[in-house]
Design an enzyme around this catalytic site. Sequence first.
Site, short mmCIF file in Angstrom:
data_model
loop_
_atom_site.label_atom_id
_atom_site.label_comp_id
_atom_site.label_asym_id
_atom_site.label_seq_id
_atom_site.Cartn_x
_atom_site.Cartn_y
_atom_site.Cartn_z
N ASN A 1 32.47 46.58 35.23
CA ASN A 1 33.25 46.43 36.46
C ASN A 1 34.44 47.38 36.33
OD1 ASN A 1 34.84 45.71 38.58
ND2 ASN A 1 34.79 43.50 38.17
N ARG B 1 29.25 46.92 38.94
CA ARG B 1 29.74 46.30 40.16
C ARG B 1 30.23 47.40 41.10
NH1 ARG B 1 35.33 43.78 41.60
NH2 ARG B 1 34.77 42.67 43.49
N HIS C 1 32.63 39.50 48.07
CA HIS C 1 32.39 38.37 47.15
C HIS C 1 30.92 37.97 47.14
CE1 HIS C 1 36.79 36.68 47.51
NE2 HIS C 1 36.67 37.57 46.53
N ARG D 1 47.14 38.71 50.68
CA ARG D 1 46.59 39.24 51.94
C ARG D 1 46.69 38.20 53.05
NH1 ARG D 1 40.92 40.79 49.50
NH2 ARG D 1 41.85 41.00 47.45
N GLU E 1 30.15 36.13 38.00
CA GLU E 1 29.69 37.37 38.62
C GLU E 1 29.00 38.28 37.61
OE1 GLU E 1 33.80 37.78 40.49
OE2 GLU E 1 32.56 38.81 41.97
#
Length: 372
Positions: free
Chosen positions: A3, A64, A153, A213, A354
Site C-alpha cells: 500500500n 492497493r 473503501h 472531511r 484490507e
Amino acid sequence: MINSGSSSVKYQLIDLDGPTRLVAGTIGRIGEPGSEFHDHEAALERVGEEVAPHAGELTAVGHRVVHGGATFTGPALITDDVVKQIEEAAPLAPLHNPSNLAGIEVMRRLHPDLPQVAVFDTAFHSTITPAARTYAIDREIAERFGVRRYGFHGTSTAYVSRVAAELVGKPETANVIVLHLGNGASATAVSEGRCVDTSMGMTPLEGLVMGTRSGDLDPGVIFHLIRGGMTPDEVEAMLVHRAGLYGLCGDNDMRTVLDRVAAGDEDAVLAYDVYCHRLRKYIGAYIAVLGRVDVVAFTGGVGENSAPVRRKVLSGLAQMGIRLDPTRNSSVRGARLVSADDSSVAVAVVPTDEELEIAVETADILARTNCE
Ligand code: ADP
C-alpha cells in the site's frame, strides 16, 4: 501486499494457507528532510530486504490502488496497458493514484518475474445501479469529465460485508449495511454480495462526517465561499483537511472528542452530535434502499472500538428493528454480533482486514488467469 501512499509504504507478506502474516511493516516519512528514504524506490528496496528470507515463497505482489475510474470493475493483472489506465484515472484521485503508481513501477522494476496485481478501492462499487451512481447534472458534461459516483473503501467493505453475512448465517443472501468509520468514513448498502449504493462519491469527500472531511454539503456553499474571496484550492483544502470533526471542534481523533464530550465541552458535543446524526440518516436511507436488512456492520477504528458511538447512532432505531445488547456492545472481542436476541436486524462489529482481502483478491485473479 503493498500500500504505497504519498509519504509511507505499508507492506505485508501473507501466506494464504492459514492465513498467516509472515512479515508486516510500515515505512514512513518518505521524501521528508532527514529521512533515510528519499523516495519510493529506497523504501521498496527496504521492503525487498525485509521479505528476502521468504523470497523463494513469493508468488505475487498485490497493490492497493485508490481509483480505478470507470474502467476497472475488479482486480487487474498489471501490464503496461493497465499502468496507463491507472495513470488516466489519476486526475480523479490526484492525492493517491500517483503514489500507488510509484509503488507499482518500482516493484515491477525490482521484481520483473513476479506477477503483480492492482486491487482498486473503487472496484467493489462498480455494481451500483445507474440510479445510485448518477449525479443529476448535464449528462454531456458529466460524461466529458467522468463525473459520477465511484465510491471508495471497497476492499474493506467487500471483506466486512462477507464476514457479517457469515455471522448471520446467510453467506450468499444477506443484505448488509457496512459502516466503515476510520479517519475517512463511508456507508455502503450491499445486497446478496453486490454493492447497490455507497456514500462516497466521485471523490472520498462526499457522505458521512469524517475526521477532517466535511462529507455532504450544499454545493452552493462552495460558490458562496469563492465569491466571498477564497480561492478554489483554499476551499478544497478546508473541506478535505480542516472540516469534519476537526473543523467543528479542533480534534479529529474520536477518542479525544469523546473525552471532551464527557467533560461537557460544547464544541465537542456539537461535533459528536453532527457526526452521529449524519450516520443515523444514512442508515435510514439504506434501509429504504435495500428494503430488507439482515445486518448493520461497524468497522474501522471508530466503528470497531467505540461502543458509545454505536450506541448513540443506533439509539431510537428499535422501530426499524435494530436493538443493541449493551453488554455485547461493550465487550472487546473480534468479529461478533452485538445486537439483542430480539433485534430483527442484527448488528455486527467486524475488524477490517484490507491487507488480507488484497492478498485474497490477488490470488483469485492469478488462479483465474492461469485457468484461461
Ligand atoms: P484509517 O482510516 O486512517 O485507517 P482507522 O480506521 O485506524 O484510520 O481509524 C482511526 C480513528 O479511529 C481515529 O479517529 C481514532 O480516534 C479512532 N479510534 C481508535 N480507537 C478508538 C476508540 N477506542 N474509541 C473511539 N475511537 C477510536
